[in-house]
Design an enzyme around this catalytic site. Structure first.
Site, PDB file in Angstrom:
ATOM      1  N   LYS A 144       0.848  -1.206   0.000  1.00 16.45           N
ATOM      2  CA  LYS A 144       0.000   0.000   0.000  1.00 16.45           C
ATOM      3  C   LYS A 144       0.879   1.250   0.000  1.00 16.45           C
ATOM      4  O   LYS A 144       0.612   2.206  -0.729  1.00 16.45           O
ATOM      5  CB  LYS A 144      -0.934   0.002   1.223  1.00 16.45           C
ATOM      6  CG  LYS A 144      -2.123  -0.927   1.039  1.00 16.45           C
ATOM      7  CD  LYS A 144      -2.883  -1.200   2.316  1.00 16.45           C
ATOM      8  CE  LYS A 144      -3.930  -2.276   2.077  1.00 16.45           C
ATOM      9  NZ  LYS A 144      -4.509  -2.865   3.263  1.00 16.45           N
ATOM     10  N   GLN A 179      -5.375  -2.069   9.377  1.00 14.17           N
ATOM     11  CA  GLN A 179      -5.152  -3.347   8.694  1.00 14.17           C
ATOM     12  C   GLN A 179      -5.757  -4.499   9.502  1.00 14.17           C
ATOM     13  O   GLN A 179      -5.522  -4.621  10.703  1.00 14.17           O
ATOM     14  CB  GLN A 179      -3.635  -3.554   8.490  1.00 14.17           C
ATOM     15  CG  GLN A 179      -3.266  -4.759   7.652  1.00 14.17           C
ATOM     16  CD  GLN A 179      -3.731  -4.671   6.204  1.00 14.17           C
ATOM     17  OE1 GLN A 179      -3.798  -3.597   5.616  1.00 14.17           O
ATOM     18  NE2 GLN A 179      -4.068  -5.808   5.617  1.00 14.17           N
ATOM     19  N   ASP A 189     -11.780   2.092   3.644  1.00 11.01           N
ATOM     20  CA  ASP A 189     -12.157   0.685   3.455  1.00 11.01           C
ATOM     21  C   ASP A 189     -13.656   0.530   3.221  1.00 11.01           C
ATOM     22  O   ASP A 189     -14.103  -0.524   2.772  1.00 11.01           O
ATOM     23  CB  ASP A 189     -11.803  -0.133   4.714  1.00 11.01           C
ATOM     24  CG  ASP A 189     -10.427  -0.768   4.646  1.00 11.01           C
ATOM     25  OD1 ASP A 189     -10.026  -1.182   3.541  1.00 11.01           O
ATOM     26  OD2 ASP A 189      -9.777  -0.862   5.699  1.00 11.01           O
TER      27      ASP A 189
HETATM   28  N1  GUN Z   1      -6.887  -7.228   5.387  1.00 12.05           N
HETATM   29  C1  GUN Z   1      -7.119  -7.936   4.269  1.00 12.05           C
HETATM   30  N2  GUN Z   1      -7.833  -7.212   3.375  1.00 12.05           N
HETATM   31  C2  GUN Z   1      -8.051  -6.015   3.954  1.00 12.05           C
HETATM   32  C3  GUN Z   1      -8.725  -4.834   3.524  1.00 12.05           C
HETATM   33  O1  GUN Z   1      -9.275  -4.737   2.428  1.00 12.05           O
HETATM   34  N3  GUN Z   1      -8.731  -3.809   4.419  1.00 12.05           N
HETATM   35  C4  GUN Z   1      -8.137  -3.899   5.627  1.00 12.05           C
HETATM   36  N4  GUN Z   1      -8.206  -2.829   6.431  1.00 12.05           N
HETATM   37  N5  GUN Z   1      -7.504  -4.968   6.059  1.00 12.05           N
HETATM   38  C5  GUN Z   1      -7.465  -6.028   5.213  1.00 12.05           C
END
Ligand code: GUN
Length: 297
Positions: free
Chosen positions: A54, A98, A121
């Site tokens: 990211k 996360q 998200d």
């Molecule tokens: N962990 C796995 N996929 C995601 C996601 O799309 N967002 C977040 N915040 N954590 C994740």
């Protein structure tokens, strides 16, 4: 029939190019740089990899990113205080915690502590409710990426039979909501569904999000159907190595489907591109600047 293999990697690259141009314009015209705060609790190796990726993609399109690491032991106290600071910080436009979180933390409670306006998200109940009632919201990145790929395949999704396999809050449920808004006839199948093959065989489109490697087979689908594979599963090979596979048995499906996303290189790159797009969206909304268009009309 040999299926068209949908190139999510290329689509996502085009999206990132467009986002980079929009960010550049935002900086030049409005002197604003979008910023994403990522919160990482504890030391989960898979999460470390996702967060690094990211950071890299943010930097590539000109978005600032800042990763906040919270000790697993002290998370109960510090996490909520940190989220309060990030919510109030006018230079932070997007916040992402996360997942998964350590089991002693209540995931729903943590997500609710994120400002809905910064919830890139799209997991906050405010955004879930807005999406479910067809109002302007922030949309979860993976289902949004799937929708963009489908809109690229079809002029109009209206009236198509779609079966979403999986009912998670992150993918299955929001995916169904987005497809309903596109006037699809939507069925959600899941681990307790009976005769799941019979259900998927009726579908013009199958979205597979079950987290079970190569679960959906070629003889479960209708000739010419479009198959969107959200799964990312690591399996062991006979030579002792490992490889990534989806929730779809690609080899058997590719001779029957009309189009199919590969793993890797299908939905995965779209998720991150949609996250970048959501950060740009939250930044523009916070600053009262018109949101860039291009992907979602
Ligand atoms: N962990 C796995 N996929 C995601 C996601 O799309 N967002 C977040 N915040 N954590 C994740």
């Amino acid at each position: 029939m040999v299926a068209n293999v949908i190139d999510g990697k290329k689509f996502a690259q085009n999206m990132r190019n467009k986002i980079a141009a929009d960010v550049k314009e935002l900086k030049a015209k409005h002197h604003v740089t979008p910023e994403l705060a990522v919160v990482l609790v504890g030391e989960n190796p898979a999460s470390e990899v996702y967060v690094k990726s990211k950071e890299r993609y943010c930097s590539e399109v000109g978005i600032n990113s800042c990763t906040h690491r919270v000790d697993e032991e002290s998370a109960g106290e510090t996490l909520f205080a940190l989220l309060e600071v990030l919510n109030a910080d006018l230079d932070v436009h997007g916040i992402l915690v996360q997942l998964p979180l350590p089991s002693y933390l209540d995931e729903a409670l943590v997500i609710r502590a994120i400002s809905p306006q910064k919830d890139v998200d799209g997991f906050h109940i405010s955004n879930v409710g807005l999406l479910g009632t067809g109002q302007k919201s922030l949309v979860p990145c993976t289902p949004l990426g799937c929708l963009l790929l489908l809109q690229d395949q079809y002029d109009d999704l209206s009236g198509l039979n779609v079966v979403v396999v999986g009912r998670s809050n992150i993918v299955g449920k929001p995916m169904a909501q987005l497809l309903l808004q596109e006037n699809c006839t939507v069925t959600i199948a899941h681990s307790r569904s009976r005769d799941i093959q019979e259900i998927t065989r009726q579908a013009d489109i199958v979205v597979a999000a079950v987290g079970r490697p190569q679960f959906i087979k070629g003889d479960w689908i209708k000739e010419g159907a479009t198959i969107i594979d959200v799964g990312i599963n690591r399996i062991a090979c006979s030579d002792g190595t490992t490889r990534l596979v989806g929730d779809v048995d690609f080899e058997s499906v590719k001779n029957i489907a009309g189009a199919v996303t590969p793993v890797p290189g299908g939905v995965g790159p779209m998720t991150i591109a949609c996250l970048l797009s959501n950060v740009l969206t939250t930044c523009c909304r916070m600053k009262g600047i018109e949101e860039p268009t291009g992907f979602f009309e």
